[in-house]
Design a protein around this motif. Sequence first.
Motif, short mmCIF file in Angstrom:
data_model
loop_
_atom_site.label_atom_id
_atom_site.label_comp_id
_atom_site.label_asym_id
_atom_site.label_seq_id
_atom_site.Cartn_x
_atom_site.Cartn_y
_atom_site.Cartn_z
N THR A 79 36.32 43.90 -27.18
CA THR A 79 36.11 42.85 -27.13
C THR A 79 36.99 41.78 -27.66
O THR A 79 37.44 41.74 -28.82
CB THR A 79 34.69 42.51 -28.15
N PRO A 80 37.43 40.71 -26.67
CA PRO A 80 38.39 39.80 -27.45
C PRO A 80 37.80 39.12 -28.62
O PRO A 80 36.56 38.74 -28.65
CB PRO A 80 38.89 38.95 -26.24
N GLU A 81 38.75 38.84 -29.36
CA GLU A 81 38.23 37.82 -30.62
C GLU A 81 37.53 36.75 -30.17
O GLU A 81 38.24 36.02 -29.54
CB GLU A 81 39.52 37.81 -31.75
N GLY A 82 36.52 36.54 -30.90
CA GLY A 82 35.81 35.33 -30.65
C GLY A 82 34.92 35.41 -29.24
O GLY A 82 34.34 34.24 -29.04
N LYS A 83 35.10 36.59 -28.77
CA LYS A 83 34.14 36.53 -27.44
C LYS A 83 32.85 37.31 -27.62
O LYS A 83 32.82 38.18 -28.63
CB LYS A 83 35.13 37.09 -26.44
N THR A 84 31.96 37.25 -26.82
CA THR A 84 30.79 38.06 -26.98
C THR A 84 31.11 39.60 -26.47
O THR A 84 32.01 39.55 -25.28
CB THR A 84 29.64 37.45 -25.93
#
Length: 179
Positions: A79-84
């Motif tokens: 999961t990319p940082e700041g993403k769901t």
Amino acid sequence: MRFFAPLLLLAAFTFAQAPAKNPAKPYCNHDLGYCFDYPANWKMLGDVYEGHGVTVAPPQPGDESQWAQVTVAAMDIPTPEGKTPPTVDDLVTALTGKMAEQTANMETVRRSQETLARHPAQLLQVRYDEDGKRWGETIVAMDAGNGTFYTVVYKARVGEEAKYQTQVVAILRSFRLAP
């Protein structure tokens, strides 16, 4: 166990466990966290997806790449940082898009919510043209949490899908997360 009826789409299929004619052969990949059993008379075709999966198939005449087969795989989707975090629905949607780009005349036969190894899963059944043949593919995708997804894929030429249905159901029933 409502998963199996949509997979097979055959009204005549019963869920009664027939005695095994051939013993099952276990396969476990503890690094990737899954195990399953496949018929002992089937052939291990080998690793796929850079070691993240394995393909097994019943012996058939002709080129192995044209055989009916089952592929079981695991994948981590960070999961990319700041993403769901991605969901199993996201994975199946991405797979559908990729398949549509790589094949001709793809059609979705069924997409439904199911269960695999006691986890919510999604079933996607498609048909498409590839290598001058019409193929049917049933993909069962499960989110095990922490960005790890598992897939069990049955691929066979249209019209031959039912030939190995009993064995495929047994593989799906045996799929489990490794201890």
